[in-house]
Design an enzyme around this catalytic site. Structure first.
Site, PDB file in Angstrom:
ATOM      1  N   CYS A   1      85.519  19.543 -89.090  1.00 23.08           N
ATOM      2  CA  CYS A   1      84.250  18.777 -89.388  1.00 23.08           C
ATOM      3  C   CYS A   1      83.021  19.576 -88.618  1.00 23.08           C
ATOM      4  CB  CYS A   1      84.165  17.305 -88.515  1.00 23.08           C
ATOM      5  SG  CYS A   1      85.604  16.217 -89.301  1.00 23.08           S
TER       6      CYS A   1
ATOM      7  N   ASN B   1      94.789  13.474 -86.170  1.00 22.12           N
ATOM      8  CA  ASN B   1      94.316  14.473 -85.795  1.00 22.12           C
ATOM      9  C   ASN B   1      94.554  14.389 -84.077  1.00 22.12           C
ATOM     10  OD1 ASN B   1      93.416  15.302 -87.925  1.00 22.12           O
ATOM     11  ND2 ASN B   1      91.431  15.648 -87.737  1.00 22.12           N
ATOM     12  N   GLY B   2      94.646  13.344 -83.573  1.00 18.60           N
ATOM     13  CA  GLY B   2      95.182  13.417 -82.305  1.00 18.60           C
ATOM     14  C   GLY B   2      94.022  14.149 -81.204  1.00 18.60           C
TER      15      GLY B   2
ATOM     16  N   GLY C   1      84.070  21.040 -93.503  1.00 15.02           N
ATOM     17  CA  GLY C   1      84.342  19.706 -94.299  1.00 15.02           C
ATOM     18  C   GLY C   1      83.975  19.725 -95.535  1.00 15.02           C
TER      19      GLY C   1
ATOM     20  N   TYR D   1      89.498  31.326 -87.533  1.00 12.03           N
ATOM     21  CA  TYR D   1      89.358  30.815 -89.026  1.00 12.03           C
ATOM     22  C   TYR D   1      88.284  29.978 -89.173  1.00 12.03           C
ATOM     23  CZ  TYR D   1      91.145  27.600 -92.723  1.00 12.03           C
ATOM     24  OH  TYR D   1      91.516  26.955 -93.968  1.00 12.03           O
TER      25      TYR D   1
ATOM     26  N   ASP E   1      95.851  38.044 -93.895  1.00 13.45           N
ATOM     27  CA  ASP E   1      95.153  36.731 -93.992  1.00 13.45           C
ATOM     28  C   ASP E   1      94.954  36.267 -92.630  1.00 13.45           C
ATOM     29  OD1 ASP E   1      94.344  34.433 -94.626  1.00 13.45           O
ATOM     30  OD2 ASP E   1      96.445  33.713 -95.428  1.00 13.45           O
ATOM     31  N   ASP E   2      94.087  35.210 -92.201  1.00 15.44           N
ATOM     32  CA  ASP E   2      93.495  34.708 -91.015  1.00 15.44           C
ATOM     33  C   ASP E   2      94.832  34.416 -90.007  1.00 15.44           C
ATOM     34  OD1 ASP E   2      93.742  31.954 -91.794  1.00 15.44           O
ATOM     35  OD2 ASP E   2      92.264  32.651 -93.284  1.00 15.44           O
TER      36      ASP E   2
END
Length: 540
Positions: free
Chosen positions: A2, A112-113, A31, A267, A376-377
């Protein structure tokens, strides 16, 4: 993850909504699931527009013009483990006391906690404060905690000291990672950050003929693009209050060191952002430098690699540096469709596999009869990595080596990143050779955790530690028990996600578009299939 933004303009005749819209487009990488803006106009009246979809889909010229007021906040939501219901699109608001609107960098109470003690807070608000939480969003929980703390002052008119007291109480009540922006109707905008500084938020000013404009944002790139200067990060446990008359800031708690989430640099963040004094771009170059050393260490000096190919876009900077240090040709072997969202957070293995093929296309001329090093990341579930390796083989690669800019991800994230349960992580319980076999690669090369930390720490030595919990299982806030992780994982499984999507589908809810008139505590139904989500004015 987000993204959030808040803006206060010095000229009361200019609409904040236009620049909020532009800022949200810049934050679109954080997002793609939903977007929302709430503005504050004359006499504290609030106007909102929010709904599911990309920023360009939720807003048009007409509803931007209807978002009246020279101050406001905005939010973009990424596809989460929870539902895609319009009711969970942010910002959220409550009408008591004063009229408060809040947006928060991540959501999903049980999913998501990012608030570790969410259940305890929810029960306390329900029983003691008689505040019912309508969604599974931590943002609504934070909002009601803040509102309840303000209400306890019992004052008809609000002052900065009351706001600071309320936020300090929130810090003491809410355990987790968060960064928030808020509006208090008729008063101003507020930004604050969790006491460990896990989630990012910065602010800046812009001088014009009428005075200073002020903006908060998740990343500095928004402020740069819109002409704001004197950009600073909000400190851990700090709150900043901005009104037409003054800017007031205060560190309310000082419990420990700044420990930003290291995954921002790996990322999430744009490379042209600077977070807590660290250039994301330069940190990724440094990650590539160290990753090249790991390639040599794992493969030996007689490298049989013909070409280095990044997985666009996040790993491109690191792959360039790997290529430079190893003196191996760099090539763009995968072409990306930019209109497909990030894949590791998509629900269901089958959908993730299909999304990879739709998102990337391999150019055979860069693969045929070559030994390729794909950079890749990170490797999360391994689903995306497996499809990428197979695409390289289908395009004619002889050998496929797979390098990750991040160490093995073995633990779930509890501070807002929607990573899967431990058992769905490909690195859970497996060594490097087993992971390579699982994704179909000839070899997997991981970044060393100490090297990753060094890559970021080099550009701000004052940061002693980062939140690296997904790699080492050390949760900086404490309070993360095995029981909590078990409950979190049950809600994050693909089966649980699928069930929630069905439960909150439009056919089940039957209500997409309605207008709030909060002073009457009513909902006026405007139709069952409104495409713009929750739109209208909030009257106080």
């Amino acid at each position: 993850m987000c993204g959030i933004i808040a803006l206060l303009l010095s000229n009361p005749d200019i609409l904040a909504s236009v620049e909020l819209f532009e800022g949200l487009q810049i934050l679109q990488h954080r997002g793609q699931d939903a977007a929302g803006i709430v503005t504050c106009g004359h006499k504290g009246r609030l106007y909102q527009c929010k709904g599911n979809g990309m920023v360009r889909d939720v807003f048009d010229q007409e509803n931007l013009q209807n978002l009246i007021g020279s101050l406001g906040i905005g939010h973009v939501r990424y596809p989460t483990a929870g539902t895609s219901s319009n009711s969970e699109a942010q910002p959220f608001y409550v009408n008591s006391p004063y009229g408060i609107v809040l947006a928060h960098v991540c959501k999903e109470l049980d999913k998501n906690g990012n608030l570790v003690n969410a259940e305890e807070l929810k029960n306390s608000l329900d029983v003691k404060a008689h505040r019912h939480i309508n969604t599974d969003s931590d943002s609504e929980l934070l909002l009601n905690t803040f509102a309840d703390n303000l209400q306890q002052t019992g004052k008809f008119r609000i002052y900065e000291e009351d706001i600071f007291t309320a936020i300090k109480g929130l810090y003491e009540q809410c355990t987790g990672g968060y960064a928030c922006v808020a509006i208090i109707a008729g008063f101003g905008i507020i930004g604050f950050r969790d006491p460990h500084g896990i989630r990012p938020i910065c602010y800046g000013t812009r001088l014009n003929h009428e005075g200073f404009d002020f903006m908060f944002a998740s990343e500095s790139v928004v402020l740069d693009a819109l002409g704001f200067t004197d950009i600073r990060d909000i400190n851990p446990g700090e709150a900043v209050i901005v009104t037409k008359q003054a800017i007031t800031k205060r560190i309310l708690v000082n419990w420990g060191e700044l420990t930003p989430c290291i995954f921002e640099y790996v990322y999430f963040a744009r490379p042209d952002s600077v977070i807590d004094g660290i250039s994301v771009y330069r940190s990724r170059l440094e990650m590539g430098e160290h990753l090249a050393d790991q390639v040599v260490k794992k493969c030996g000096k007689n490298l049989d690699i013909d070409v280095v190919i990044p997985v666009p876009d996040t790993s491109r900077v690191a792959a360039l540096q790997v290529s430079h240090k190893l003196k191996i040709a760099y090539r763009e072997g995968f072409i990306k469709n930019r209109y497909v969202g990030r894949t590791f957070i998509m629900p269901g293995q089958q959908m993730r596999r299909k999304s990879v093929r739709r998102k990337l296309n391999a150019m055979a001329l860069e693969f045929v009869d070559k030994n390729v090093l794909i950079v890749d990341d990170s490797i999360v579930r391994g689903t995306t990595s497996k499809e990428i390796v197979q695409m390289a083989r289908d395009a004619g690669a002889k050998k496929v080596y797979f390098a990750s800019c991040a160490p093995p991800i073995r633990y779930p994230n509890v501070y807002g990143i929607d990573m899967p349960s431990r058992r769905e992580l490909v690195a859970f319980g497996l060594d490097d050779d087993s992971i390579a076999k699982e994704i179909g690669a000839d070899m997997v090369i991981y970044q060393d955790l100490n090297d990753l930390v060094t890559s970021c720490q080099k550009f701000n030595p004052n940061i002693a530690a980062f939140d690296c919990s997904v790699f080492n299982g050390h949760y900086v806030t404490g309070g993360v028990t095995n029981e909590y992780l078990d409950r979190l994982e049950r809600s994050r499984s693909d089966l649980a996600k699928s069930s929630r999507e069905n439960l909150h589908s439009p056919d089940t809810i039957g209500l997409h578009n309605f207008r709030y008139t909060s002073s009457q505590a009513s909902l006026e139904r405007n139709g069952r299939n409104g495409v713009k989500g929750v739109n209208g004015s909030l009257q106080y």
